[in-house]
Motif scaffolding. Sequence first.
Motif, mmCIF file in Angstrom:
data_model
loop_
_atom_site.group_PDB
_atom_site.id
_atom_site.type_symbol
_atom_site.label_atom_id
_atom_site.label_comp_id
_atom_site.label_asym_id
_atom_site.label_seq_id
_atom_site.Cartn_x
_atom_site.Cartn_y
_atom_site.Cartn_z
ATOM 1 N N ASN A 97 -22.417 16.789 -3.394
ATOM 2 C CA ASN A 97 -21.034 16.934 -3.846
ATOM 3 C C ASN A 97 -20.900 18.062 -4.873
ATOM 4 O OD1 ASN A 97 -20.283 14.781 -2.220
ATOM 5 N ND2 ASN A 97 -20.580 13.258 -3.843
ATOM 6 N N LEU A 125 -9.749 11.446 -6.898
ATOM 7 C CA LEU A 125 -11.048 11.005 -6.378
ATOM 8 C C LEU A 125 -11.504 9.716 -7.047
ATOM 9 C CD1 LEU A 125 -13.592 11.480 -4.685
ATOM 10 C CD2 LEU A 125 -14.477 12.885 -6.565
ATOM 11 N N CYS A 126 -11.317 9.646 -8.366
ATOM 12 C CA CYS A 126 -11.707 8.417 -9.091
ATOM 13 C C CYS A 126 -10.882 7.222 -8.614
ATOM 14 C CB CYS A 126 -11.531 8.632 -10.592
ATOM 15 S SG CYS A 126 -12.069 7.230 -11.598
ATOM 16 N N LEU A 166 -9.731 15.350 -9.463
ATOM 17 C CA LEU A 166 -10.813 14.430 -9.844
ATOM 18 C C LEU A 166 -10.266 13.046 -10.157
ATOM 19 C CD1 LEU A 166 -12.928 16.825 -12.122
ATOM 20 C CD2 LEU A 166 -13.342 16.155 -9.741
#
Length: 451
Positions: free
Chosen positions: A59, A165-166, A162
């Motif tokens: 990643n 994504l979390c 992000l």
Amino acid sequence: MPGTSLSMNARPRPFAGLRGHPHRAAHRLGGLRPHRDGVLIALFGFAGGLILWHFGLYNTPDTGRRYGAWLLVPLAVVCLTALGRRSAQPWVLAVAVAALVGDFVMGSLLATVIVFTDIVYAAVLYGPARVARAVLPVSVATTVAVTLGLMAVFRKPETLLLGVLCAGITVVPAWTGMVIRDHRNAAAAERLRAEQTALLAEMDRVQAVTAERARMARELHDVVANHLSAIAIHSTAALSMSSGDEDEGRQHEGTPDEPFRKAAGEALGVIRENSVQGLAEMRRLIGLLRDPHDDGTPPTSPTLAGVDALLDRARAGAAGTGLRFTLHDDRDPASEQPLPAPVELAAYRVVQESLTNALKHSGRGTVAVELRRARTGGTAPALAVRVTSPLESTRRHDAPRAPGSGAGLIGMRERVELLGGDLYAGPVAGDGGDGRWEVRAELPVEERRSP
């Protein structure tokens, strides 16, 4: 107990419960055994991570190449926690969070992240209720904190990705698990409610069948027993007169037998009349049980207007026994409202059964039937039924009698109690000092409301 030896001074041994209860031990060991789904997730997750590591698909490529094979350690830890996704919550969730943090620090593999999302989902779906309720709020709070922290550090709009994504790693699986768990709980509650409803329905059915059988037993006894008792009494009388006629004819050949024949003919006439009436009543009951509207009109229940006919049949059945029957009806039909059908039927059956018992067991004397309206406790007037008859001690020894089973008193009491009334049946002192048998019933005209 055979085959078992116990000592009062015996001390429990360590792990005696586990050794002494094989089924309980098997249940505990079965709870620690990994589920098939967990084994498959662990195998496929580790295999996918190996493929990604082999081809260098990290990643964060720069960080991932720097750590290299160390990325397999968080992957292996997360895959091992997948084995206890059902049985070891919330401990496997805590270990998986620590492994995910290490995976992100070393560059991260997509397989580790995917297996972690399943751990979060399983924690909400299979974990304790307190853990399941806490995972979703904690996931939302963590996502918000991570997003705000990254924006504060980097001050770039790209940091919002992000945060997304979390949220995909924590919030989405937690919310999905909560929805499925709520649906399962609702389904289990509906199944339990359905089972309870089926149980209550079965109990109601059993009670209804029992009540109907009791009602049929009362009807059969009250309707048929009166006629059959008269048949038994007069058939016994006819047989005794016939045998007496033969013996006396042998002893006194010149004595005319016309009186004996006449008495026997009268007894046989009563037998025939009661047989026909009993057969008609039985056919009425059979038709009622099959279809109450077979002939286009519903069957009518007996009323107190038929008490005179009851007394006429009782007088005919008591011929030659020394019994007399009287009726005292103190009711005023013109000024009183009509009685409800159940009250009339119960009163009629009480009088009918009392007259039947008098024919069976009473001695010489008068059987008195009284009907009146009595006001009790300031409520609406109740119907009072009273039937008195001589006790059996005054009965002639040569008078025919019929056996009794005691079911009549039970049926009368059941009928009266179903209407909320009171019934007394027992010996009382007569006006002339002689003993009498009394049946007294009080039937409320209005329905009693329970508090």
